[in-house]
Scaffold this active site. Structure first.
Site, short mmCIF file in Angstrom:
data_model
loop_
_atom_site.label_atom_id
_atom_site.label_comp_id
_atom_site.label_asym_id
_atom_site.label_seq_id
_atom_site.Cartn_x
_atom_site.Cartn_y
_atom_site.Cartn_z
N CYS A 132 62.26 70.88 75.82
CA CYS A 132 63.70 70.93 75.53
C CYS A 132 64.20 69.55 75.07
O CYS A 132 63.74 69.04 74.07
CB CYS A 132 64.47 71.48 76.72
SG CYS A 132 66.15 72.04 76.28
N HIS A 177 61.81 76.67 76.95
CA HIS A 177 61.33 76.28 78.28
C HIS A 177 60.09 77.12 78.63
O HIS A 177 60.24 78.27 79.04
CB HIS A 177 62.42 76.52 79.33
CG HIS A 177 63.56 75.56 79.24
ND1 HIS A 177 63.59 74.38 79.96
CD2 HIS A 177 64.70 75.59 78.51
CE1 HIS A 177 64.71 73.73 79.67
NE2 HIS A 177 65.39 74.45 78.80
N GLU A 235 58.35 76.91 81.22
CA GLU A 235 58.38 77.20 82.65
C GLU A 235 59.29 78.38 82.98
O GLU A 235 59.24 78.92 84.09
CB GLU A 235 58.82 75.96 83.44
CG GLU A 235 60.30 75.62 83.40
CD GLU A 235 60.74 74.86 82.16
OE1 GLU A 235 61.88 74.37 82.15
OE2 GLU A 235 59.94 74.77 81.19
#
Length: 223
Positions: free
Chosen positions: A90, A203, A205
């Site tokens: 990001c 992202h 994650e």
């Protein structure tokens, strides 16, 4: 002996989320590794892989990184001079740019030429920030990249979905550095990279299986 993945702590980003995802991804690899969150340049100097997350405004993130004594210097040494595998996430990806144009003009790390500019969709009904799941189109030149190939091979597709939250995007000076893009009223850079560096605007994650595949491949990557 376990390798060490250092997540850089400079007061920005959901570090615990990134750490948890990397630990799950590590369990899926053949190589044991320890995933640590650190603001200690000496620990970064000893790490085998580096991850730079980021959330918020470009200037705030760059100021936060600059405020950690010796951090930019050791990152530059490890990433640029010693070619340690690096992943920016990001705003952590955006900091690799020459400069960011959010609330003024602010110098970035300058690792990949380009500017971070506001997303301006052609369709006025598309809201900013760009938030949620989006298809990511992997560039034909990047289909065999060691990290991205694992996604296309596993999913048998070149447009996997990832989770985005951002209002600004990386406008690369050289198109060769754009490894993938998303469509959101305009072409939005999704993945950049060169040599030992990769950055994702989305992202990983927060991107479930595709994110874990990408992170596992990063942990195995030998650029």
């Amino acid at each position: 002996m376990s390798s060490v993945v250092a997540i850089i702590d400079y007061g920005s980003g959901n570090l615990k989320s990134a750490q948890k995802a990397l630990m799950v991804a590590a369990a899926q690899t053949e190589n044991a590794c320890d995933v640590v969150i650190t603001s200690d340049p000496d620990q970064v100097r000893r790490a085998d892989r580096l991850v730079l997350p980021g959330q918020g405004a470009f200037e705030d993130c760059m100021t936060g990184l600059s405020s950690v004594p010796g951090m930019i210097e050791v990152l530059t040494e490890r990433v640029i001079k010693q070619a340690v595998p690096f992943l920016g996430i990001c705003v952590g990806m955006q900091l690799m740019a020459t400069r960011g144009l959010e609330f003024g003009s602010h110098a970035g790390l300058g690792w990949i030429p380009g500017e971070v500019v506001k997303i301006v969709p052609d369709d006025p009904s598309l809201k900013i920030p760009h938030m949620g799941w989006n298809e990511v189109v992997i560039a034909s030149s990047a289909l065999h990249h060691p990290i991205l190939h694992s996604i296309t091979e596993k999913k048998s597709e070149t447009t996997p979905h990832f989770y985005f939250v951002h209002s600004f995007m990386f406008d690369c000076k050289e198109t060769d550095h754009i490894l993938a893009y998303a469509e959101y009223g305009q072409r939005v850079t999704a993945i950049i990279g060169r040599d030992n560096m990769m950055g994702t605007q989305f992202h990983p994650e927060k991107s479930q299986e595709n994110g874990l595949v990408l992170l596992s491949s990063f942990l195995n990557w030998k650029p």
